[in-house]
Motif scaffolding. Sequence first.
Motif, mmCIF file in Angstrom:
data_model
loop_
_atom_site.group_PDB
_atom_site.id
_atom_site.type_symbol
_atom_site.label_atom_id
_atom_site.label_comp_id
_atom_site.label_asym_id
_atom_site.label_seq_id
_atom_site.Cartn_x
_atom_site.Cartn_y
_atom_site.Cartn_z
ATOM 1 N N HIS A 100 79.204 9.051 72.013
ATOM 2 C CA HIS A 100 78.313 8.690 70.914
ATOM 3 C C HIS A 100 76.860 8.725 71.363
ATOM 4 O O HIS A 100 75.987 9.234 70.640
ATOM 5 N N LEU A 101 76.569 8.165 72.545
ATOM 6 C CA LEU A 101 75.192 8.146 73.035
ATOM 7 C C LEU A 101 74.702 9.550 73.343
ATOM 8 O O LEU A 101 73.564 9.921 73.004
ATOM 9 N N SER A 102 75.543 10.350 73.965
ATOM 10 C CA SER A 102 75.155 11.725 74.289
ATOM 11 C C SER A 102 74.889 12.538 73.032
ATOM 12 O O SER A 102 73.955 13.346 72.975
ATOM 13 N N LEU A 103 75.713 12.332 72.010
ATOM 14 C CA LEU A 103 75.508 13.053 70.756
ATOM 15 C C LEU A 103 74.255 12.571 70.024
ATOM 16 O O LEU A 103 73.556 13.363 69.377
ATOM 17 N N ALA A 104 73.957 11.271 70.144
ATOM 18 C CA ALA A 104 72.716 10.760 69.558
ATOM 19 C C ALA A 104 71.513 11.439 70.202
ATOM 20 O O ALA A 104 70.582 11.877 69.521
ATOM 21 N N ASN A 105 71.539 11.549 71.521
ATOM 22 C CA ASN A 105 70.455 12.224 72.232
ATOM 23 C C ASN A 105 70.414 13.714 71.906
ATOM 24 O O ASN A 105 69.342 14.329 71.871
ATOM 25 N N THR A 106 71.581 14.296 71.654
ATOM 26 C CA THR A 106 71.632 15.712 71.266
ATOM 27 C C THR A 106 70.895 15.942 69.949
ATOM 28 O O THR A 106 70.194 16.945 69.786
#
Length: 266
Positions: free
Chosen positions: A115-121
């Motif tokens: 979730h965090l990685s996708l938010a940053n994406t």
Amino acid sequence: MTKKSTIQVEKVNLHIVNWLKSYAENAKSNGFVIGISGGVDSAVTSTLCAQTGLKVVCIEMPIHQAESHVTRAREHIDQLKKRFSNVENAVADLTSVFETFKSIVPNTVEESKVHLSLANTRARLRMTTLYYFAGIHGLLVAGTGNKVEDFGVGFYTKYGDGGVDLSPIADLMKSEVYALGAYLQVPNAILIAAPTDGLFGDDRSDEDQLGASYDELEWAMLQAENGKEASDFSGKEKNVFEIYKKLNTANQHKMRAIPVCEINRD
């Protein structure tokens, strides 16, 4: 811990506008491109840029965006275009790009990390889009980060919303951005909305993510700058100060220059 702005908004407004204009002229740039989120920081930044008289392109970049964010962003853009003839806008709906990206990367690791990685994406896709528009129009990407976010708690995505050419409001506390926003007649819907980065596709606010309000974090930042330690406080103040220090320490990698391994050639 409520912080009231003490800046002279008219003077600060003129100073930033002159700085923007001078920087763009020295850089041989045609103007600025700004991502419009429906929040106060991007609204203030775009209004400051518009006052330069140079070309300003406001970009909406929805990715499963909440309707309220879209409505506020469009209200601001419509108002800005009526006030300034040098303002244009464009929409780049990145939802399908984001979904394609999700379909080709691994998602079998810990859910919270995904979730965090996708938010940053999301933030990095938007940065790439802004630089595309900047490239085809000969513009500079104007950052929308304020002082608390950029230099206090590091509340931004490295090479996402942190990837910009210049930062007009990065020396203003959040309360000062709001004061400037009121002076610049930013739509009231934006001024009263709870701050959110909108990167998770839900209704979580910045305060939900940070654990403290911007007023509280401003207070803690000023205390830290004055050499205070957690032991100097108790109760709620101590808790807020510890939150600030934890975030400030964890996010130093964003705020410092990228380390270079220097070679001894002797």
